[in-house]
Scaffold this motif. Structure first.
Motif, short mmCIF file in Angstrom:
data_model
loop_
_atom_site.label_atom_id
_atom_site.label_comp_id
_atom_site.label_asym_id
_atom_site.label_seq_id
_atom_site.Cartn_x
_atom_site.Cartn_y
_atom_site.Cartn_z
N ALA A 38 38.13 63.71 28.06
CA ALA A 38 39.24 64.22 27.25
C ALA A 38 38.41 65.30 26.44
N ASN A 182 40.71 63.79 36.82
CA ASN A 182 40.45 63.48 35.74
C ASN A 182 40.64 62.06 35.68
N ARG A 368 40.28 56.30 26.82
CA ARG A 368 41.24 56.77 26.67
C ARG A 368 42.36 55.75 27.38
N1 7TS Z 1 42.91 70.18 34.16
C1 7TS Z 1 42.26 68.70 34.12
C2 7TS Z 1 41.66 68.43 35.56
C3 7TS Z 1 42.12 68.42 33.31
O1 7TS Z 1 41.53 66.89 33.16
C4 7TS Z 1 42.39 68.82 31.74
C5 7TS Z 1 42.37 67.91 30.35
C6 7TS Z 1 43.40 69.83 31.82
C7 7TS Z 1 43.31 70.65 33.03
C8 7TS Z 1 43.54 70.47 30.69
O2 7TS Z 1 42.87 70.94 29.73
P1 7TS Z 1 42.87 71.64 28.36
O3 7TS Z 1 41.44 71.70 27.64
O4 7TS Z 1 43.47 72.58 28.54
O5 7TS Z 1 43.55 70.64 27.61
N2 7TS Z 1 42.13 66.65 30.78
C9 7TS Z 1 42.41 65.61 29.69
C10 7TS Z 1 41.87 64.22 29.81
O6 7TS Z 1 41.93 63.76 31.16
N3 7TS Z 1 42.12 63.76 28.89
O7 7TS Z 1 42.38 64.59 27.83
C11 7TS Z 1 42.50 65.79 28.42
#
Ligand code: 7TS
Length: 418
Positions: A38, A182, A368
């Motif tokens: 996260a 993720n 999470r």
């Molecule tokens: N792509 C992936 C693979 C991610 O895991 C996340 C955020 C994003 C894009 C977006 O990132 P941001 O910085 O623009 O929000 N993933 C997560 C998660 O797995 N738990 O909280 C945010």
């Protein structure tokens, strides 16, 4: 970077992990922070870079001609070069600063997708995408008449190049996939995906939000056309993200946002835009965030991304050994810890993930719970919600022991016999 941080990062020895933990003010032995997918915690050198910017260098970058503004500009442009070197870009001009990976992917979708796709073209993504690499393409499909196609995982949560090959056609114009899921921790072979995309005349976009912080990512080697990631998942500040794009593409694309600092000249009814990357950076930049990201990457470089990966792989294997045998726990994805990159997402029969997370929180263990912004993947996995522990190199076996002990008792605490 402060001398102490450089010295400790450069001499990082996983056997003496406490030294590196001491550089992170929010990490201590009372709280087990296991939600690194996260966002990550920040080392002193990053926090100092943010404060130092305001103490010594604050002025609007790229605008003023006086010394203070020049220093702010140099800070931003220095960080741009650091990012370019970190991901193997050919030149700093191919690095665009955004707010986060989400905005980077939207930039690619709006500026490239909306302008270069037409009815009947195809966009190929995978079912394991974060919503940030799904919703922008839904929009592009809706507005251009392009068809959005998905590559599903197999029953073990894997996607192979053959599975991508089976979906991509000569009508495909964009292939956009996460490099590292993720939820599943699965690493897509994006280099092979790029070859498939290019063979069919499509461009390849990589969502590197989860990969850049954990494995060596080289855009020249992958030969992707765009790569997006967020600073806050790699020990940098929130509010700064990156879009790498190949020069030819960036030059051909219209700007995404319009306004100050992205033009050469403006008339009443028109404008001539700046060269890349500034064409895509309208308005005052998040200078302190960008400089903080540069400091974070310097820190990671001192440690070495390969050392970080080795440590995280070892921790993942340990966590697997402790969590996998617990009765009634099902871990999503491949049945092999070496394919999880620090991400262990699981269900416990009869216990809602929100309860799992709440009970763990009473023991100061942060994980999470929910759908992890990947609802279609959850659906394919046959679950609505899951709990996820995600590791960073600074985590310890003791923290994993605490998690496993609590998980072992969870069903009993909820009133089940076992
Ligand atoms: N792509 C992936 C693979 C991610 O895991 C996340 C955020 C994003 C894009 C977006 O990132 P941001 O910085 O623009 O929000 N993933 C997560 C998660 O797995 N738990 O909280 C945010």
């Amino acid at each position: 970077m402060t001398d102490k941080n450089i010295e400790i990062a450069a001499g990082y020895d996983p056997a003496d992990n406490d030294k590196i933990r001491a550089l992170f003010p929010l990490i201590d032995d009372s709280t087990a922070y296991l939600d690194n997918a996260a966002t990550t915690q920040k080392p002193e050198c990053v926090i100092r870079a943010l404060a130092g910017y305001y103490e010594h260098d604050n002025a609007n970058p790229l605008r003023g001609l006086y010394k203070l503004s020049v220093r702010a500009t140099e800070g931003v442009e220095g960080a741009r070069q650091t990012v370019a070197d970190f991901i193997g870009a050919r030149e700093a001009a191919e690095i665009i600063f955004t707010r986060n990976a989400t905005e980077s992917l939207n930039l690619a979708a709006y500026s490239y997708g909306m302008n270069f796709l037409k009815e009947g073209d195809e966009i190929v993504i995978t079912i394991m995408e974060h919503h940030s690499n799904m919703l922008p393409w839904q929009q592009v499909a809706k507005h251009t008449g392009a068809v959005l196609k998905y590559v599903d995982t197999d029953e073990n949560g894997r996607i192979t190049p053959e599975m991508v090959e089976a979906v991509v056609t000569d009508k495909t114009k964009i292939v956009s996939t996460t490099q590292l899921s993720n939820v599943l921790g699965w690493e897509n072979d994006v280099k092979a995906f790029a070859q498939i995309a290019h063979r069919h005349g499509a461009i390849m976009i990589v969502d590197g939000a989860q990969s850049v912080p954990h494995i060596r990512v080289d855009v020249s080697d992958i030969d992707c056309d765009f790569l997006a990631f967020s600073g806050h998942k790699i020990y940098g500040p929130m509010g700064v993200g990156v879009l790498y794009g190949k020069r030819e593409l960036l030059e051909a694309m219209p700007p995404f946002l319009f306004g100050g600092e992205m033009i050469d000249s403006v008339t009443r009814f028109g404008a001539k835009y700046s060269e890349i990357p500034h064409k895509f950076e309208a308005g005052t930049l998040n200078a302190e965030g960008i400089i903080g990201l540069g400091a974070a990457l310097d820190f990671v470089n001192q440690i070495g991304i390969d050392k970080i990966r080795a440590r995280e792989d070892a921790l993942t294997a340990y966590a697997w050994e402790k969590i996998k045998p617990i009765p009634h726990i099902r871990i999503l994805g491949a049945d092999d810890p070496s394919l999880h990159h620090g991400i262990i997402t699981f269900t416990i029969d009869g216990v809602h993930p929100h309860d799992v997370s709440y009970i763990l929180d009473t023991k100061d263990i942060c994980v999470r719970a929910g759908h992890h912004c990947a609802q279609p993947l959850m659906k394919q996995c046959g679950v609505f919600s899951t709990t996820r522990a995600s590791l960073a190199f600074y985590n310890t076996k003791e923290e994993i022991d605490r998690l496993a002990d609590e998980l072992g008792q969870m069903r009993a605490q909820m009133g089940y016999d076992r």
